[in-house]
Design a protein around this motif. Structure first.
Motif: not given
Length: 76
Positions: A16-19, A26-28, A31-37
């Motif tokens: 995630l740092d690399d992106t 909380r924000e991560r 993001i991860l939740s949306k990305m991976l459904d």
């Protein structure tokens, strides 16, 4: 808490740092939740090193970040 889950969380956060994801968990998680459904609470647990993904989810995460799943899981 299993060491492998901590390892996984460190590597996932590194991806995630690399992106240029925001540093706040909380924000991560959002993001991860949306990305991976996946549910936000599951994303949070993965990021906090409280949960290891199953093989299917591990592969999806590895594909998403273009990394080796064995590296991600701490096997390498």
């Amino acid at each position: 808490m299993p060491q492998s889950a901590k390892h996984f969380a460190q590597r996932l956060n590194s991806c995630l740092d690399d992106t240029d994801a925001p540093p706040h968990v909380r924000e991560r998680a959002a993001i991860l939740s949306k990305m991976l459904d996946i549910p936000k609470h599951q994303a949070w647990s993965l990021l906090e090193g409280q949960l290891l993904p199953d093989a299917d989810l591990l592969q999806r995460i590895a594909n998403e970040f273009e990394v080796d799943p064995a590296w991600l899981s701490g096997d390498k």
